[in-house]
Write a protein that holds these residues in place. Structure first.
Motif, short mmCIF file in Angstrom:
data_model
loop_
_atom_site.label_atom_id
_atom_site.label_comp_id
_atom_site.label_asym_id
_atom_site.label_seq_id
_atom_site.Cartn_x
_atom_site.Cartn_y
_atom_site.Cartn_z
N GLY A 82 4.89 7.27 -5.91
CA GLY A 82 6.01 8.01 -5.35
C GLY A 82 5.60 9.31 -4.70
O GLY A 82 6.47 10.09 -4.29
N ASN A 83 4.30 9.56 -4.58
CA ASN A 83 3.83 10.79 -3.94
C ASN A 83 3.84 10.62 -2.42
O ASN A 83 3.37 9.61 -1.91
CB ASN A 83 2.41 11.12 -4.40
N GLU A 84 4.35 11.62 -1.72
CA GLU A 84 4.35 11.57 -0.27
C GLU A 84 2.95 11.89 0.24
O GLU A 84 2.46 13.01 0.06
CB GLU A 84 5.38 12.55 0.31
N VAL A 85 2.31 10.93 0.88
CA VAL A 85 0.93 11.10 1.33
C VAL A 85 0.84 11.31 2.84
O VAL A 85 -0.14 11.86 3.33
CB VAL A 85 0.06 9.91 0.90
N ILE A 86 1.85 10.83 3.57
CA ILE A 86 1.89 10.99 5.03
C ILE A 86 3.31 11.38 5.42
O ILE A 86 4.28 10.83 4.89
CB ILE A 86 1.48 9.71 5.77
N ARG A 87 3.43 12.32 6.33
CA ARG A 87 4.74 12.67 6.88
C ARG A 87 4.65 12.63 8.40
O ARG A 87 3.73 13.18 9.00
CB ARG A 87 5.19 14.05 6.42
N LEU A 88 5.61 11.95 9.02
CA LEU A 88 5.67 11.81 10.47
C LEU A 88 6.91 12.54 10.99
O LEU A 88 8.01 12.35 10.47
CB LEU A 88 5.74 10.33 10.87
N GLU A 89 6.72 13.37 12.00
CA GLU A 89 7.82 14.12 12.60
C GLU A 89 7.96 13.72 14.07
O GLU A 89 7.01 13.83 14.85
CB GLU A 89 7.57 15.63 12.50
N ARG A 90 9.15 13.26 14.41
CA ARG A 90 9.43 12.93 15.81
C ARG A 90 10.58 13.78 16.31
O ARG A 90 11.62 13.90 15.66
CB ARG A 90 9.81 11.45 15.95
N GLU A 91 10.40 14.35 17.50
CA GLU A 91 11.43 15.17 18.11
C GLU A 91 12.34 14.32 18.99
O GLU A 91 11.93 13.27 19.50
CB GLU A 91 10.78 16.28 18.96
N PHE A 92 13.57 14.79 19.17
CA PHE A 92 14.53 14.09 20.03
C PHE A 92 14.09 14.16 21.48
O PHE A 92 13.60 15.19 21.96
CB PHE A 92 15.91 14.72 19.87
N ARG A 93 14.23 13.04 22.17
CA ARG A 93 14.02 12.99 23.61
C ARG A 93 15.21 12.28 24.23
O ARG A 93 15.63 11.22 23.76
CB ARG A 93 12.72 12.25 23.96
N HIS A 136 8.94 9.63 5.75
CA HIS A 136 8.20 9.93 4.54
C HIS A 136 7.46 8.68 4.08
O HIS A 136 8.08 7.64 3.82
CB HIS A 136 9.15 10.41 3.43
N VAL A 137 6.15 8.76 4.00
CA VAL A 137 5.32 7.63 3.56
C VAL A 137 4.77 7.97 2.18
O VAL A 137 4.04 8.95 2.02
CB VAL A 137 4.18 7.36 4.55
N THR A 138 5.13 7.16 1.19
CA THR A 138 4.75 7.43 -0.20
C THR A 138 3.83 6.35 -0.74
O THR A 138 3.84 5.21 -0.27
CB THR A 138 6.00 7.52 -1.09
N ASP A 139 3.03 6.72 -1.75
CA ASP A 139 2.15 5.75 -2.39
C ASP A 139 2.86 5.11 -3.57
O ASP A 139 4.06 5.31 -3.79
CB ASP A 139 0.83 6.41 -2.81
N ASN A 140 2.11 4.33 -4.38
CA ASN A 140 2.75 3.60 -5.48
C ASN A 140 3.16 4.50 -6.64
O ASN A 140 3.78 4.03 -7.59
CB ASN A 140 1.84 2.48 -5.99
N VAL A 191 0.83 -1.20 0.00
CA VAL A 191 0.00 0.00 0.00
C VAL A 191 0.87 1.25 0.00
O VAL A 191 0.65 2.18 -0.78
CB VAL A 191 -0.94 0.01 1.22
N TYR A 192 1.87 1.27 0.88
CA TYR A 192 2.76 2.42 1.00
C TYR A 192 4.19 1.93 1.21
O TYR A 192 4.44 0.76 1.52
CB TYR A 192 2.37 3.32 2.17
N PHE A 193 5.12 2.88 1.07
CA PHE A 193 6.52 2.63 1.41
C PHE A 193 6.98 3.78 2.29
O PHE A 193 6.69 4.95 2.00
CB PHE A 193 7.38 2.56 0.13
N ALA A 194 7.65 3.46 3.40
CA ALA A 194 8.08 4.48 4.35
C ALA A 194 9.61 4.49 4.44
O ALA A 194 10.24 3.43 4.51
CB ALA A 194 7.47 4.22 5.72
N LYS A 195 10.18 5.68 4.46
CA LYS A 195 11.62 5.83 4.53
C LYS A 195 11.97 6.93 5.52
O LYS A 195 11.41 8.03 5.48
CB LYS A 195 12.19 6.16 3.15
N GLU A 196 12.91 6.62 6.39
CA GLU A 196 13.33 7.57 7.42
C GLU A 196 14.31 8.59 6.85
O GLU A 196 15.17 8.27 6.03
CB GLU A 196 14.01 6.80 8.57
N GLU A 197 14.17 9.82 7.30
CA GLU A 197 15.14 10.87 7.04
C GLU A 197 15.65 11.37 8.38
O GLU A 197 14.88 11.84 9.23
CB GLU A 197 14.51 12.03 6.26
#
Length: 308
Positions: free
Chosen positions: A156-167, A150-154, A126-132
């Motif tokens: 190659g469009n980025e449809v979801i972006r997840l941001e995590r802060e350092f702890r 970065h979560v992309t569809d088939n 369904v999607y492919f996710a890659k960490e930056e």
């Protein structure tokens, strides 16, 4: 194996003009949008003799290369207000998240960027996710690191972006009482539009999280087991409850047991996320974000580098 004149052999790369339809396969192992191969659904493609299969599949050594991954067909347009690319989530009540094994991590202590394939219950991608993330952050901060997923569809469009802060601290659930210590992920769909948050909640033993909408209103609660142990030959369940009464179970995030070699020597993990079919697609996207946060906090470290 023979091919008709109107069929392209799987060893010949072609440009796919109708991505997302059955019979269109992505590159082996990668699962990334781009160059593709055409074949019949369910067709098994033979690999080259002497190729090594990646750890976590059938073992280590010479083996036949597994068939390439098939993509989920693009569904009809989603309901009104559905963010672009999330229409896939209207058709599923389960997402399987499979982390790719990085060979560099397997033989060294070098922390690589994580990559994941997101599949439906039929095994279609369904999607492919890659960490930056920054190299120094990955090597020094490890599981605590900040990242953008970065979560992309088939296409190659980025449809979801997840941001995590350092702890700087993650070995105690008590520290989550302070907002500057509580782990959090921000979910955007599409990029630039926040649809929800995942935030760690303080607790005595069992890990707890809250899923919030874009206005930071509590929608769902997540509670894990009292002891989260990597390497145990069993599945680990994080149950999801409605915030309305705090008791009605509406889904589950499950860390699935891979195999002994994968669990002992790599940080590659498999997860299953289940939710109601009619759940808001935005909340489904936030639940996927919660899965990545749980992975980094409890299962990212290889060889039982975990905490309770």
């Amino acid at each position: 194996m023979s091919y008709s004149t109107n069929q392209v052999a799987p060893t010949q790369p072609v440009v796919n003009t109708q991505p997302g339809q059955p019979g269109v396969y992505t590159q082996p192992y990668g699962g990334q949008p781009g160059q593709q191969y055409v074949g019949q659904p369910g067709q098994q493609f033979a690999g080259q003799p002497g190729q090594n299969v990646m750890l976590g599949g059938m073992g280590m050594g010479n083996a036949v290369q597994p068939p390439p991954q098939v993509w989920m067909p693009k569904p009809p347009s989603g309901p009104p207000g559905c963010p672009p690319g999330l229409d896939y989530l209207t058709q599923v009540d389960q997402i399987l998240i499979k982390q790719q094994i990085e060979m560099m991590e397997l033989f060294t202590n070098w922390e690589a960027k994580n990559k994941y394939r997101l599949l439906n219950s039929m095994g279609q991608q369904v999607y492919f996710a890659k960490e930056e993330s920054e190299t120094c952050m990955r090597q020094c901060c490890r599981e605590n690191r900040s990242f953008t997923m970065h979560v992309t569809d088939n296409l190659g469009n980025e449809v979801i972006r997840l941001e995590r802060e350092f702890r700087c601290w993650r070995d105690s659930n008590w520290c989550a009482c302070c907002s500057c210590c509580a782990h959090r992920i921000v979910v955007e769909a599409p990029v630039g539009t926040v649809v929800g948050y995942v935030k760690q909640r303080p607790s005595f033993m069992a890990p707890k999280y809250v899923i919030m909408d874009e206005n930071e209103k509590d929608i769902l609660y997540i509670e894990g087991p009292c002891c989260v142990c990597q390497g145990c030959p069993c599945d680990v369940n994080f149950t999801i409850h409605s915030a309305t009464d705090g008791e009605t179970e509406v889904g589950k995030i499950q860390k699935q047991w891979g195999n002994l070699l994968q669990e002992m020597f790599t940080s590659a993990d498999n997860f299953g996320v289940t939710f109601p079919m009619d759940l808001d697609v935005k909340m489904k996207a936030v639940m996927i974000g919660a899965t990545f946060l749980i992975d980094f906090m409890y299962f990212e470290g290889a060889q039982n580098r975990h905490h309770y």
